[in-house]
Motif scaffolding. Structure first.
Motif, PDB file in Angstrom:
ATOM      1  N   ASN A   1       0.859  -1.179   0.000  1.00 50.20           N
ATOM      2  CA  ASN A   1       0.000   0.000   0.000  1.00 50.20           C
ATOM      3  C   ASN A   1       0.893   1.225   0.000  1.00 50.20           C
ATOM      4  N   ILE A   2       0.600   2.144  -0.895  1.00 51.61           N
ATOM      5  CA  ILE A   2       1.375   3.380  -1.017  1.00 51.61           C
ATOM      6  C   ILE A   2       0.424   4.565  -0.881  1.00 51.61           C
ATOM      7  N   ASP A   3       0.752   5.499  -0.002  1.00 41.76           N
ATOM      8  CA  ASP A   3       0.033   6.771   0.134  1.00 41.76           C
ATOM      9  C   ASP A   3       0.976   7.869  -0.295  1.00 41.76           C
ATOM     10  N   MET A   4       0.479   8.784  -1.113  1.00 38.89           N
ATOM     11  CA  MET A   4       1.332   9.889  -1.548  1.00 38.89           C
ATOM     12  C   MET A   4       0.505  11.139  -1.796  1.00 38.89           C
ATOM     13  N   ILE A   5       1.183  12.244  -1.696  1.00 39.45           N
ATOM     14  CA  ILE A   5       0.608  13.529  -2.078  1.00 39.45           C
ATOM     15  C   ILE A   5       1.275  13.933  -3.385  1.00 39.45           C
ATOM     16  N   VAL A   6       0.449  14.278  -4.375  1.00 41.66           N
ATOM     17  CA  VAL A   6       0.981  14.764  -5.653  1.00 41.66           C
ATOM     18  C   VAL A   6       0.551  16.208  -5.837  1.00 41.66           C
TER      19      VAL A   6
ATOM     20  N   ARG B   1       5.079   4.646 -18.702  1.00 45.22           N
ATOM     21  CA  ARG B   1       5.941   5.814 -18.491  1.00 45.22           C
ATOM     22  C   ARG B   1       6.600   5.781 -17.121  1.00 45.22           C
ATOM     23  N   TRP B   2       5.948   5.157 -16.151  1.00 43.83           N
ATOM     24  CA  TRP B   2       6.517   5.130 -14.802  1.00 43.83           C
ATOM     25  C   TRP B   2       6.812   3.730 -14.290  1.00 43.83           C
ATOM     26  N   ASP B   3       6.445   2.710 -15.048  1.00 47.40           N
ATOM     27  CA  ASP B   3       6.790   1.330 -14.688  1.00 47.40           C
ATOM     28  C   ASP B   3       7.662   0.756 -15.800  1.00 47.40           C
TER      29      ASP B   3
ATOM     30  N   ALA C   1      10.435  -2.343  -6.267  1.00 48.78           N
ATOM     31  CA  ALA C   1      10.048  -1.869  -7.602  1.00 48.78           C
ATOM     32  C   ALA C   1       8.746  -1.071  -7.541  1.00 48.78           C
ATOM     33  N   ILE C   2       7.799  -1.521  -6.748  1.00 48.98           N
ATOM     34  CA  ILE C   2       6.522  -0.808  -6.606  1.00 48.98           C
ATOM     35  C   ILE C   2       6.759   0.591  -6.043  1.00 48.98           C
ATOM     36  N   ARG C   3       7.589   0.693  -5.016  1.00 44.44           N
ATOM     37  CA  ARG C   3       7.887   2.010  -4.435  1.00 44.44           C
ATOM     38  C   ARG C   3       8.603   2.918  -5.447  1.00 44.44           C
ATOM     39  N   SER C   4       9.530   2.353  -6.215  1.00 38.64           N
ATOM     40  CA  SER C   4      10.220   3.139  -7.244  1.00 38.64           C
ATOM     41  C   SER C   4       9.249   3.599  -8.325  1.00 38.64           C
ATOM     42  N   ASN C   5       8.379   2.689  -8.755  1.00 38.38           N
ATOM     43  CA  ASN C   5       7.420   3.020  -9.813  1.00 38.38           C
ATOM     44  C   ASN C   5       6.469   4.126  -9.375  1.00 38.38           C
ATOM     45  N   THR C   6       5.927   4.019  -8.169  1.00 40.89           N
ATOM     46  CA  THR C   6       5.013   5.062  -7.714  1.00 40.89           C
ATOM     47  C   THR C   6       5.757   6.377  -7.477  1.00 40.89           C
ATOM     48  N   GLY C   7       7.017   6.304  -7.125  1.00 42.35           N
ATOM     49  CA  GLY C   7       7.830   7.520  -7.018  1.00 42.35           C
ATOM     50  C   GLY C   7       7.986   8.202  -8.371  1.00 42.35           C
ATOM     51  N   ARG C   8       8.223   7.416  -9.423  1.00 38.65           N
ATOM     52  CA  ARG C   8       8.311   7.981 -10.778  1.00 38.65           C
ATOM     53  C   ARG C   8       6.964   8.569 -11.202  1.00 38.65           C
ATOM     54  N   MET C   9       5.876   7.881 -10.859  1.00 42.84           N
ATOM     55  CA  MET C   9       4.554   8.399 -11.192  1.00 42.84           C
ATOM     56  C   MET C   9       4.311   9.733 -10.485  1.00 42.84           C
ATOM     57  N   ARG C  10       4.685   9.816  -9.217  1.00 39.12           N
ATOM     58  CA  ARG C  10       4.528  11.075  -8.475  1.00 39.12           C
ATOM     59  C   ARG C  10       5.329  12.196  -9.143  1.00 39.12           C
ATOM     60  N   GLU C  11       6.561  11.919  -9.556  1.00 40.17           N
ATOM     61  CA  GLU C  11       7.366  12.932 -10.238  1.00 40.17           C
ATOM     62  C   GLU C  11       6.697  13.404 -11.527  1.00 40.17           C
ATOM     63  N   LEU C  12       6.130  12.485 -12.301  1.00 40.30           N
ATOM     64  CA  LEU C  12       5.421  12.866 -13.530  1.00 40.30           C
ATOM     65  C   LEU C  12       4.213  13.742 -13.213  1.00 40.30           C
ATOM     66  N   LEU C  13       3.423  13.342 -12.218  1.00 38.03           N
ATOM     67  CA  LEU C  13       2.247  14.130 -11.858  1.00 38.03           C
ATOM     68  C   LEU C  13       2.626  15.493 -11.305  1.00 38.03           C
ATOM     69  N   ASP C  14       3.673  15.554 -10.487  1.00 35.23           N
ATOM     70  CA  ASP C  14       4.148  16.841  -9.969  1.00 35.23           C
ATOM     71  C   ASP C  14       4.556  17.754 -11.118  1.00 35.23           C
ATOM     72  N   ALA C  15       5.276  17.193 -12.090  1.00 35.58           N
ATOM     73  CA  ALA C  15       5.729  17.989 -13.240  1.00 35.58           C
ATOM     74  C   ALA C  15       4.525  18.446 -14.085  1.00 35.58           C
TER      75      ALA C  15
END
Length: 152
Positions: A5-10, A31-33, A132-146
């Motif tokens: 389970n991953i919780d994040m703020i974008v 794009r993020w996985d 890998a899941i944590r890395s992937n969601t981190g990349r997704m967060r970076e894309l959404l932030d951008a």
């Protein structure tokens, strides 16, 4: 079963976050996985409830193909899919809600090996899959932030 389970703020609004993850699922997931080699939508029309597709992943140097279907699609609130074939049963649910900083996004993933060989390897794969899941969601967060910052 492997669960994460991953919780994040974008830093973009809920509509943009939902659109990226759900409406753009077949375009943006790869794009993020980086394990996703190809995403193919096999149903006509926009992504929505019961949309079907094929996910092709690179795993241990091989291409692994899984059929999938969208199980939940509640605009701006919830998106979920599950695989219907392949070496692992994958069930993923995303929730979206507004936050002061943009959007609160939660991803819940469950993987259950289907094949005996995969079940035997599960304890060895658990930590690398979670990483890998944590890395992937981190990349997704970076894309959404951008994407969110280009809209301001």
């Amino acid at each position: 079963m492997i669960a994460e389970n991953i919780d994040m703020i974008v830093q973009c609004d809920v509509g943009r976050a939902f659109s990226h993850v759900a409406r753009g699922f077949f375009t943006n997931h790869g794009r993020w996985d980086p394990a996703v080699v190809e995403m193919i939508k096999t149903a006509d029309g926009p992504v929505g409830p019961a949309t079907t597709g094929i996910e092709v992943r690179s795993f241990a140097g091989r291409r692994v193909r899984s059929n999938l279907r969208v199980t939940e699609f509640e605009a701006e609130r919830r998106f979920a899919f599950e695989t219907t074939s392949g070496p692992m049963h994958e069930s993923v649910a995303w929730t979206f809600s507004p936050s002061d900083e943009g959007s609160h996004v939660t991803m819940s993933l469950r993987l259950t090996p289907n094949a005996l060989g995969m079940r035997l390897m599960e304890p060895l794969m658990r930590s690398s899959i979670k990483r890998a899941i944590r890395s992937n969601t981190g990349r997704m967060r970076e894309l959404l932030d951008a994407e969110g910052s280009t809209r301001a």
